[in-house]
Design an enzyme around this catalytic site. Structure first.
Site, PDB file in Angstrom:
ATOM      1  N   TRP A 102     -69.645 -51.897 -19.873  1.00  0.00           N
ATOM      2  CA  TRP A 102     -69.518 -53.014 -18.920  1.00  0.00           C
ATOM      3  C   TRP A 102     -69.710 -52.527 -17.483  1.00  0.00           C
ATOM      4  O   TRP A 102     -70.252 -53.228 -16.631  1.00  0.00           O
ATOM      5  CB  TRP A 102     -68.129 -53.625 -19.127  1.00  0.00           C
ATOM      6  N   HIS A 135     -62.616 -47.614 -20.661  1.00  0.00           N
ATOM      7  CA  HIS A 135     -62.214 -47.980 -19.307  1.00  0.00           C
ATOM      8  C   HIS A 135     -60.742 -47.620 -19.061  1.00  0.00           C
ATOM      9  O   HIS A 135     -59.846 -48.289 -19.566  1.00  0.00           O
ATOM     10  CB  HIS A 135     -62.415 -49.500 -19.193  1.00  0.00           C
ATOM     11  N   LYS A 140     -63.724 -50.072  -6.672  1.00  0.00           N
ATOM     12  CA  LYS A 140     -64.598 -50.756  -5.708  1.00  0.00           C
ATOM     13  C   LYS A 140     -63.891 -50.698  -4.346  1.00  0.00           C
ATOM     14  O   LYS A 140     -64.497 -50.478  -3.295  1.00  0.00           O
ATOM     15  CB  LYS A 140     -64.818 -52.222  -6.119  1.00  0.00           C
ATOM     16  N   SER A 194     -61.553 -48.996 -11.256  1.00  0.00           N
ATOM     17  CA  SER A 194     -62.070 -50.316 -11.597  1.00  0.00           C
ATOM     18  C   SER A 194     -62.195 -51.214 -10.362  1.00  0.00           C
ATOM     19  O   SER A 194     -62.814 -50.812  -9.386  1.00  0.00           O
ATOM     20  CB  SER A 194     -61.158 -50.917 -12.664  1.00  0.00           C
TER      21      SER A 194
HETATM   22  C1  GCU Z   1     -63.059 -56.775 -15.079  1.00  0.00           C
HETATM   23  C2  GCU Z   1     -64.188 -56.884 -14.088  1.00  0.00           C
HETATM   24  C3  GCU Z   1     -64.598 -55.527 -13.547  1.00  0.00           C
HETATM   25  C4  GCU Z   1     -63.402 -54.786 -13.034  1.00  0.00           C
HETATM   26  C5  GCU Z   1     -62.331 -54.739 -14.090  1.00  0.00           C
HETATM   27  C6  GCU Z   1     -61.001 -54.127 -13.637  1.00  0.00           C
HETATM   28  O1  GCU Z   1     -63.515 -56.145 -16.236  1.00  0.00           O
HETATM   29  O2  GCU Z   1     -65.258 -57.545 -14.722  1.00  0.00           O
HETATM   30  O3  GCU Z   1     -65.539 -55.672 -12.494  1.00  0.00           O
HETATM   31  O4  GCU Z   1     -63.761 -53.502 -12.588  1.00  0.00           O
HETATM   32  O5  GCU Z   1     -62.011 -56.052 -14.500  1.00  0.00           O
HETATM   33  O6  GCU Z   1     -60.708 -54.101 -12.467  1.00  0.00           O
HETATM   34  O7  GCU Z   1     -60.233 -53.752 -14.521  1.00  0.00           O
END
Ligand code: GCU
Length: 423
Positions: free
Chosen positions: A353, A404, A266, A262
């Protein structure tokens, strides 16, 4: 009256910041887009050789990502100190050994310590390794008394019983379901992990805590628009951890994969493109600002991520809020910077998402660069079916059942792929 006014104002701010955002989940409403070319640039024309890619186009793309998105690391000298605090502690019924290394980054402005946990198989090394970064502290990965509980800020979480931003005994192992450590060890891999909150607490405080103030020039109070945000700092932490791993005889430094989930996916991508010592770069459900193509604006968008998490990227990135076509880059270019090393991207089918299709397409679009190197990689634009991992040469991708998360299934694919590429 004043109270009423304040409440209305607050409501207005909330609605304009979040309420109006309706993510697009309709494939037919994905805008037509043209991706910037990987092997062509205004300055250098067509790129036809590895030499030109490495000397011209790769640095050009890397600089664009640093300047326009994740932010540059300020050019401030720093020193590192490694202190092995625990070593050779048998865990997992003696199957594995625990080590903890305190890494301290120091500049003229001060010092920041963070803890690197390393779990190795209790067999003759050196071992290939997954270098990872976690959300709630190293002690949440495994319920074991030997692991030090972080003293840093942690996110509150009702399910984990965290309400005052502090980790306690009850949080030991609360995230173990995401870390299939037993299988990782059984398959001969080591797992290294750092806690992101020790490097930069994940909230918008104008960069007064964490790593950033160490890198301020005299009198500087905030990063400049082109300087790093939190993702940049977390990625820096992963590279400093690699600085230690390369000195550790129990780790095979040529076989270290960098992995995150997540926002930390990144982060692992940004760490992996900047630090070419990572032989394999893994993104788990990294989505917008990670593996997903920004121009598809499917699910989370650049405007939404910069609004909800203003501290993750640099300020220059906000120019592209609701204006993705103006980006000089897109995320396939970030992934392509991993070449010729190995790259694995994973999505989850219900994690709309994060735009699973956008994550796949960006993986697929790295193909021209792998080809330039004479390496095989995924070259079929058809997205693989759910639970049908695809591993072709240096790239791999799967979209699994579920949402997720990081599951044992994800880890199994990472190890299968690592087995192949590390040989
Ligand atoms: C939020 C955010 C995402 C990210 C996520 C996470 O949903 O919008 O961009 O990847 O958190 O890190 O759990």
């Amino acid at each position: 009256m004043m109270k009423y006014f304040t409440l209305t104002l607050l409501l207005f701010i909330c609605i304009s910041a979040f309420g109006q955002f309706q993510p697009n989940y309709d494939e037919s409403r994905v805008p037509d887009y043209e991706l910037p070319e990987l092997l062509k640039s205004e300055e250098y024309g067509k790129i036809k050789s590895v030499k030109d890619w490495e000397a011209k186009r790769r640095p050009e793309i890397l600089a664009l990502f640093a300047d326009q998105m994740y932010g540059k690391i300020p050019d401030v000298p720093y020193s590192l100190d490694f202190e092995v605090q625990k070593e050779d502690i048998p865990i997992l019924s003696g199957k594995a050994l625990l080590k903890e290394v305190l890494i301290t980054v120091s500049t003229v402005n001060g010092s920041l310590p963070f803890s690197l946990m390393i779990i190795t198989p209790n067999t003759q090394g050196p071992h290939p390794c997954f270098m990872t970064i976690n959300f709630y502290g190293n002690h949440t990965l495994l319920d074991d008394q030997n692991i030090t509980i972080t003293k840093a800020w942690v996110n509150n979480n009702k399910d984990f019983g965290i309400s005052d931003n502090k980790a306690t005994e009850v949080t030991r192992g609360v995230r173990s379901y995401r870390w299939d450590i037993e299988s990782i060890i059984n398959r001969g891999y080591a797992l290294a992990s750092i806690y992101y909150g020790e490097i930069d607490p994940d909230y918008d405080d104008g960069f007064q805590n964490g790593l950033h103030p160490l890198f301020y020039a005299d009198g500087q109070k905030n990063p400049q628009p082109e300087e790093w945000g939190s993702i940049g700092a977390w990625a820096f932490g992963m590279s400093r951890s690699m600085d230690y791993l390369v000195t550790d005889p129990s780790i095979d430094a040529k076989k270290v994969a960098v992995m995150g989930h997540s926002r930390l996916g990144k982060t692992s991508l940004w760490a992996g493109v900047n630090d070419q010592r990572f032989a394999l770069v893994i993104s788990n459900d990294s989505g917008c600002g990670g593996a997903a193509l920004s121009r598809r604006a499917y699910g989370e968008t650049v405007g939404r991520i910069n609004t909800a998490f203003p501290h993750w990227f640099n300020d220059n990135f906000t120019q592209y809020n609701e204006n993705e076509p103006a980006l000089p880059i897109d995320q396939h270019m970030l992934l392509a910077l991993v070449a010729p090393r190995a790259l694995y991207v994973a999505s989850a089918v219900d994690d709309r998402w994060a735009d699973p299709k956008g994550e796949f397409l960006s993986t697929y679009h790295t193909n021209p660069v792998y080809k330039l190197y004479g390496e095989k990689s995924i070259n079929d634009p058809q997205m693989p079916a759910v639970d049908q991992p695809k591993m072709v040469g240096k790239t791999g991708y799967h979209v699994r059942t579920g949402g997720h998360n990081v599951t044992d299934y994800d880890w199994e694919q990472y190890m299968n792929f690592a087995d192949k590429v590390f040989k």
